[in-house]
Design a protein around this motif. Structure first.
Motif, PDB file in Angstrom:
ATOM      1  N   ALA A  43      -9.284  -2.256  -0.988  1.00  0.00           N
ATOM      2  CA  ALA A  43      -8.436  -2.953  -1.672  1.00  0.00           C
ATOM      3  C   ALA A  43      -8.300  -4.276  -1.797  1.00  0.00           C
ATOM      4  O   ALA A  43      -7.498  -4.507  -2.834  1.00  0.00           O
ATOM      5  CB  ALA A  43      -7.657  -2.846  -0.441  1.00  0.00           C
ATOM      6  N   GLU A  64       1.097  -0.530  -6.049  1.00  0.00           N
ATOM      7  CA  GLU A  64       1.061   0.256  -4.446  1.00  0.00           C
ATOM      8  C   GLU A  64      -0.666   0.316  -4.677  1.00  0.00           C
ATOM      9  O   GLU A  64      -0.939   0.560  -5.825  1.00  0.00           O
ATOM     10  CB  GLU A  64       1.746   1.067  -4.702  1.00  0.00           C
ATOM     11  N   THR A 124      -2.992   3.247   0.005  1.00  0.00           N
ATOM     12  CA  THR A 124      -2.751   4.211   0.837  1.00  0.00           C
ATOM     13  C   THR A 124      -3.384   3.244   1.811  1.00  0.00           C
ATOM     14  O   THR A 124      -4.452   2.559   2.652  1.00  0.00           O
ATOM     15  CB  THR A 124      -3.371   5.332   1.289  1.00  0.00           C
ATOM     16  N   GLU A 125      -2.721   4.109   3.285  1.00  0.00           N
ATOM     17  CA  GLU A 125      -3.343   3.194   5.217  1.00  0.00           C
ATOM     18  C   GLU A 125      -4.870   3.848   5.553  1.00  0.00           C
ATOM     19  O   GLU A 125      -4.996   3.629   6.085  1.00  0.00           O
ATOM     20  CB  GLU A 125      -2.508   3.746   5.859  1.00  0.00           C
ATOM     21  N   ARG A 144       1.327  -1.019   0.277  1.00  0.00           N
ATOM     22  CA  ARG A 144      -0.295  -0.306  -0.161  1.00  0.00           C
ATOM     23  C   ARG A 144       1.069   1.424  -0.229  1.00  0.00           C
ATOM     24  O   ARG A 144       2.228   0.862   0.553  1.00  0.00           O
ATOM     25  CB  ARG A 144      -1.004  -0.617   1.424  1.00  0.00           C
TER      26      ARG A 144
END
Length: 152
Positions: free
Chosen positions: A133, A122, A125-126, A27
């Motif tokens: 995801a 990637e 993101t977090e 990520r």
């Protein structure tokens, strides 16, 4: 994480020497200087997905010891095109630059030089949700099947 995945890839390449493509999937971390964190998403077929980014390094002057980077770039471009055709907006622009990523705590380089089909991908993101995801992983898998089945 690069160091751990490198050990796994080396073990698998030794056990299965016919492996031609390796993907290092992570990520991303996207935040502004003021601490605001970004959550890149796209709506695909009415469902929210985490945007992904394909990273492909190069060795344009020969100093990185990365002689087969052109093969990685070809795979990256094919995958980027497949994603754009099938799922517009899912992929952020391809990150292509003269470097090999490395773990910040290590001098060892990541895994883009381990096969002629190695990419860093990637996914979100977090701050993206697990559902976003996972959906992106499904869409990425669909495009990968198309690309890999058409490699010559």
């Amino acid at each position: 994480s690069y160091d751990r995945s490198k050990v796994t890839i080396q073990k698998n390449l030794k056990k299965y020497p016919g492996i031609q493509v390796t993907l290092d999937i992570h990520r991303d971390a996207m935040s502004a200087s003021n601490g605001i964190k970004y959550k890149p998403t796209a709506v695909i077929n009415g469902k929210k997905a985490a945007q992904l980014m394909i990273v492909s390094g190069c060795d344009d002057d020969g100093t990185l010891g990365f002689p087969n980077w052109e093969y990685n770039l070809r795979l990256a471009v094919r995958l980027q095109k497949s994603l754009a055709d099938k799922y517009p907006g899912l992929a952020r622009p391809l990150d292509f630059c003269a470097r090999k990523y490395k773990d910040r705590k290590s001098t060892r380089l990541n895994n883009e030089n381990m096969t002629k089909g190695s990419l860093l991908i990637e996914i979100g993101t977090e701050v993206n949700t697990l559902d976003e995801a996972l959906y992106t992983g499904e869409l990425l898998g669909n495009s990968l099947v198309d690309v890999l089945n058409n490699l010559t």
